[in-house]
Design an enzyme around this catalytic site. Structure first.
Site, PDB file in Angstrom:
ATOM      1  N   SER A   7      30.818 -57.904 -13.763  1.00  9.95           N
ATOM      2  CA  SER A   7      30.453 -56.750 -13.466  1.00  9.95           C
ATOM      3  C   SER A   7      28.892 -56.658 -12.751  1.00  9.95           C
ATOM      4  O   SER A   7      27.892 -56.843 -13.129  1.00  9.95           O
ATOM      5  CB  SER A   7      30.215 -55.688 -14.570  1.00  9.95           C
ATOM      6  N   HIS A  32      33.574 -57.100 -10.116  1.00 13.22           N
ATOM      7  CA  HIS A  32      33.723 -55.655 -10.986  1.00 13.22           C
ATOM      8  C   HIS A  32      32.695 -54.844 -10.234  1.00 13.22           C
ATOM      9  O   HIS A  32      31.498 -55.100 -10.423  1.00 13.22           O
ATOM     10  CB  HIS A  32      33.694 -55.798 -12.318  1.00 13.22           C
ATOM     11  N   ASP A  34      31.174 -50.877 -10.599  1.00 18.71           N
ATOM     12  CA  ASP A  34      30.992 -49.640 -11.229  1.00 18.71           C
ATOM     13  C   ASP A  34      30.503 -48.493 -10.768  1.00 18.71           C
ATOM     14  O   ASP A  34      29.327 -48.559 -10.424  1.00 18.71           O
ATOM     15  CB  ASP A  34      30.314 -49.932 -12.802  1.00 18.71           C
ATOM     16  N   MET A  36      29.376 -44.704 -10.685  1.00 23.83           N
ATOM     17  CA  MET A  36      29.067 -43.505 -11.851  1.00 23.83           C
ATOM     18  C   MET A  36      28.551 -42.425 -11.000  1.00 23.83           C
ATOM     19  O   MET A  36      27.744 -42.468 -10.204  1.00 23.83           O
ATOM     20  CB  MET A  36      28.213 -43.994 -12.922  1.00 23.83           C
ATOM     21  N   HIS A  65      35.851 -49.545 -10.019  1.00 23.29           N
ATOM     22  CA  HIS A  65      36.135 -48.882 -11.354  1.00 23.29           C
ATOM     23  C   HIS A  65      35.442 -47.519 -10.998  1.00 23.29           C
ATOM     24  O   HIS A  65      34.114 -47.567 -11.211  1.00 23.29           O
ATOM     25  CB  HIS A  65      35.498 -49.548 -12.606  1.00 23.29           C
ATOM     26  N   MET A  67      34.090 -44.320 -12.280  1.00 25.21           N
ATOM     27  CA  MET A  67      33.560 -43.518 -13.633  1.00 25.21           C
ATOM     28  C   MET A  67      33.026 -42.178 -12.945  1.00 25.21           C
ATOM     29  O   MET A  67      31.957 -41.801 -13.053  1.00 25.21           O
ATOM     30  CB  MET A  67      32.635 -43.998 -14.602  1.00 25.21           C
ATOM     31  N   MET A 136      38.298 -49.686 -21.941  1.00 28.68           N
ATOM     32  CA  MET A 136      37.211 -49.438 -22.011  1.00 28.68           C
ATOM     33  C   MET A 136      37.121 -49.760 -23.497  1.00 28.68           C
ATOM     34  O   MET A 136      37.473 -49.098 -24.539  1.00 28.68           O
ATOM     35  CB  MET A 136      36.589 -48.207 -22.003  1.00 28.68           C
ATOM     36  N   ASP A 174      37.070 -54.020 -20.353  1.00 28.64           N
ATOM     37  CA  ASP A 174      35.625 -53.914 -19.897  1.00 28.64           C
ATOM     38  C   ASP A 174      34.639 -53.110 -20.926  1.00 28.64           C
ATOM     39  O   ASP A 174      34.878 -52.132 -21.523  1.00 28.64           O
ATOM     40  CB  ASP A 174      35.856 -52.673 -18.661  1.00 28.64           C
TER      41      ASP A 174
HETATM   42  C1  DX5 Z   1      30.366 -49.609 -18.269  1.00 32.06           C
HETATM   43  C2  DX5 Z   1      30.956 -50.288 -17.258  1.00 32.06           C
HETATM   44  C3  DX5 Z   1      31.079 -51.816 -17.492  1.00 32.06           C
HETATM   45  C4  DX5 Z   1      29.637 -52.516 -17.680  1.00 32.06           C
HETATM   46  C5  DX5 Z   1      30.228 -53.647 -18.682  1.00 32.06           C
HETATM   47  O1  DX5 Z   1      30.437 -48.357 -18.250  1.00 32.06           O
HETATM   48  O2  DX5 Z   1      32.252 -49.785 -16.924  1.00 32.06           O
HETATM   49  O3  DX5 Z   1      31.805 -52.381 -16.151  1.00 32.06           O
HETATM   50  O4  DX5 Z   1      29.069 -52.974 -16.428  1.00 32.06           O
HETATM   51  O5  DX5 Z   1      28.987 -54.288 -18.811  1.00 32.06           O
HETATM   52  P1  DX5 Z   1      28.704 -55.444 -20.045  1.00 32.06           P
HETATM   53  O6  DX5 Z   1      29.487 -56.422 -19.855  1.00 32.06           O
HETATM   54  O7  DX5 Z   1      27.470 -55.529 -20.115  1.00 32.06           O
HETATM   55  O8  DX5 Z   1      29.091 -54.268 -21.338  1.00 32.06           O
HETATM   56 ZN    ZN Z   2      33.566 -51.001 -15.334  1.00 32.80          ZN
END
Ligand code: DX5
Ligand code: ZN
Length: 214
Positions: A7, A32, A34, A36, A65, A67, A136, A174
């Site tokens: 990620s 990956h 993320d 948000m 991903h 969110m 998750m 994840d």
């Molecule tokens: C959290 C994200 C993850 C995050 C994982 O909301 O969706 O992808 O980056 O990070 P680690 O592996 O540090 O938990």
């Molecule tokens: Zn993620």
């Protein structure tokens, strides 16, 4: 399958190109990404311009991903900036069936993400459309959180459902993944592990990636 998707949320944003080049030359499978929005999750990360830049540097598929609330508004724009796999949250979609089809019609692989409190049984009528389900294993929003142990049982339940309803469907985990829990997750039936902190806070990220996969 045993795939690893580091990620970039835990990468050094001031040296993003350097970190992506490290991933390019590592044995990881996907990147990956993320996204948000500060509404679906408390945090805001980055949007399409940054994803576009990541795509320019990356030599591996982008596992994006989302969110964000109402992710259907942004399917085409994330496709345009280079998403190969697009995950939307079950909890953020009113018309999940329509949204998954729209992702596929745009030419991407589609995935549904479930928060820790959302039962896998709710996917009974959507699993046949999914290329992947993302479970998750922390509450989404931040990197570096503690892995939720209930995830193992959830992976096993989902594996059994996939075997019955869609054997091709991949299972991605994840949140809080590290070298201690990765073997058990693969054993329970996971196909793809996401790891942020475990990779980027490691003294030797390339070696950690190798260990997480093996
Ligand atoms: C959290 C994200 C993850 C995050 C994982 O909301 O969706 O992808 O980056 O990070 P680690 O592996 O540090 O938990
Ligand atoms: Zn993620």
């Amino acid at each position: 399958m045993k795939l690893l998707s580091p990620s970039l949320l835990s990468a050094d944003f001031g040296n993003l190109q350097r970190d992506i080049e490290m991933l390019n030359s590592s044995c990881c499978d996907w990147l990956h990404v993320d996204v948000m929005d500060g509404l679906f999750v408390p945090n805001i990360s980055f949007g399409q311009p940054v994803v576009k830049y990541i795509k320019k540097c990356a030599k591996k598929p982008l596992d994006v991903h989302l969110m964000i609330e109402k992710p259907e508004r942004y399917i085409d724009s994330f496709c345009q900036v280079g998403a190969d796999i697009l995950s939307v949250h079950y909890e953020a979609c009113t018309h999940l069936d329509r949204t998954l089809h729209a992702i596929r019609d745009a030419g991407m692989k589609c995935a549904v993400a479930l928060n820790p409190h959302t039962p896998v049984a709710l996917l009974e009528d959507s699993l046949h459309i999914c290329d992947m389900v993302l479970l998750m294993s922390v509450n989404p929003g931040f990197g570096g959180q503690k892995f939720i142990e209930n995830t193992y049982a959830k992976v096993e339940r989902l594996r059994a459902m996939c075997d019955k309803l869609n054997p091709q469907c991949l299972i991605e985990i994840d949140g809080g993944v590290n070298t201690s829990n990765a073997p058990k997750l693969f054993e329970c039936g996971a196909d793809v592990l996401v790891a942020g902190n475990a990779v980027f806070a490691s003294a030797d990220p390339m070696q950690t990636i190798k260990e997480l996969k093996s």
